[in-house]
Design an enzyme around this catalytic site. Structure first.
Site, PDB file in Angstrom:
ATOM      1  CE  LYS A  38      -3.551   2.452   0.959  1.00  0.00           C
ATOM      2  NZ  LYS A  38      -4.192   2.975   0.266  1.00  0.00           N
ATOM      3  CB  CYS A  92      -3.222   7.488  -0.275  1.00  0.00           C
ATOM      4  SG  CYS A  92      -4.973   6.709   0.805  1.00  0.00           S
TER       5      CYS A  92
END
Length: 422
Positions: free
Chosen positions: A214, A268
């Site tokens: 991720k 993010c």
């Protein structure tokens, strides 16, 4: 309906947790959504939503009406627990695991043998193991994967979300998922959980690799954006139109330069690379530099606006205090209401703080009471353009793409998105 998972609890009902809860419920699973915000809980239990995401409202309304989804502030027993809470970074840019730790301690009293716990929150490498330690400390009567492997009572895995705001309801179902367990049994069980709704592939690995995957995905994007942003600064110094330059360079069959902007936002890309840097500070040099380039871009935009105000004041023979700046857009990406880690917000706040005249903000996706910019007015597009002296485009919303050149001829136009490519 999955017989193995008849009841699923989702901890954290934000931009990821609520859509995830709604999709599980849509598949006929009984879902208990848990959030510490009573207003959020009450809103969901009325069949309404507190965030903007296409397609979500209808699913929440239907699943609440069918008694498949309900929200509460206190965890209850379930077959599986999906944790989707925030993971900001500290002042030192280390991962702040406070919310994950609180979630682990909250669910610990209701855990039963056979339960699965999946962490979805984007986290530094090793966080899933820390979560297991917190759970094991709270429930010494249960066996966990670290000490008992596949023979554990509780199964623990990590599965990062990989969705785009505005398309979450589709991408949660269609995109491939990476599942990393603290044991093989944990990976397999987590794969079974997501198979309830997942149409994409479920790729199994260990927890550390899943966590790093991720972070790697978003760091890759951050590095590429940093190249475009640095290129825009170089072109500004050399008097070159960066938008034209990128179009020409991208005609090369193996070149695909991204578009520059005012910085990088969202929870993010603007955050995840720092988790890698904090884990390997002496090694992650390129990732650190890219983050610093993108973090510095808003400062460049602010300087450009203030310089433009001074120039316009001289041209109009007016004091700067009589000029109006219009900031177009606040969200971190187009066509959404999400302001998290938005460079546009940071820029607009600093402009409003430093500019002695009026500051207008145009953000069609929020209401006046949601405007986070102190000493500014949230106005409609036509008001902002008509009454502004300097306009800075920060977000390329569809509404802004409809602006004609005639509407901005009287303005000093600062375009961080290349919407009007002069």
């Amino acid at each position: 309906m999955s017989k193995q998972f008849s009841k699923v609890s989702v901890i954290g009902l934000g931009y990821i947790g609520l859509p995830t809860a709604a999709i599980f419920a849509r598949e006929g699973i009984e879902v208990i959504g848990v959030d510490i915000n009573q207003v959020t809980v009450d809103t969901i239990n009325k069949g309404e939503i507190h965030i903007v995401e296409p397609g979500l409202k209808e699913v929440v309304r239907h699943t609440v009406a069918e008694n498949k989804l309900r929200a509460t502030t206190q965890p209850e027993a379930a077959d599986a627990f999906v944790i989707a809470v925030p993971t900001p970074f500290t002042d030192n840019r280390d991962g702040d695991l406070t919310y994950i730790k609180a979630a682990a301690k909250a669910i610990a009293p209701v855990l039963q043998a056979g339960n699965l716990i999946v962490l979805e929150s984007t986290s530094p490498v090793g966080t899933t193991e820390k979560m297991e330690q917190w759970l094991a400390a709270a429930r010494p009567d249960l066996k966990f994967p670290k000490s008992h492997g596949d023979d554990a009572d509780i199964f623990v895995a990590y599965c990062p979300e990989r969705v785009l705001p505005g398309k979450v309801m589709d991408e949660l179902v269609q995109n491939d998922r990476i599942v990393g367990g603290l044991s093989k049994a944990s990976s397999d069980l987590a794969g079974d959980l997501y198979a309830i709704f997942l149409k994409g592939n479920c790729l199994k690995t260990n927890a550390r690799t899943a966590e790093m995957a991720k972070l790697t995905e978003n760091s890759f994007r951050d590095v590429n954006i940093a190249f475009a942003n640095e290129l825009s600064l170089v072109c500004d110094e050399l008097g070159i139109n960066v938008w034209e330059l990128i179009r020409l360079a991208n005609r090369h069959p193996r070149v695909n330069i991204l578009q520059p902007g005012p910085g990088v936002g969202g929870h993010c890309i603007a955050v995840d690379p720092w988790f890698i840097v904090s884990s390997a500070p002496d090694t992650a040099k390129l990732i650190r530099t890219a983050r610093e380039v993108n973090d510095s871009k808003p400062l460049w935009v602010i300087r450009r606006v203030l310089e433009t105000l001074s120039r316009v004041a001289k041209e109009k023979q007016k004091p700067v205090s009589e000029l109006t700046v219009t900031c177009l857009g606040l969200s971190f990406k187009p066509n959404i209401d999400d302001l998290r880690e938005s460079p546009a917000v940071a820029i607009a706040k600093e402009i409003a703080a430093q500019h002695t005249g009026k500051t207008f903000v145009v953000e069609p996706h929020i209401k006046a009471e949601q405007n986070p910019i102190k000493d500014s007015d949230l106005v409609e597009i036509d008001v902002g353009l008509k009454n502004g002296d300097v306009a800075v485009l920060l977000v390329d919303h569809d509404e802004f793409k409809a602006i004609s050149r005639g509407e901005i001829d009287h303005l000093a136009w600062i375009d961080t998105r290349g919407l009007m490519d002069y």
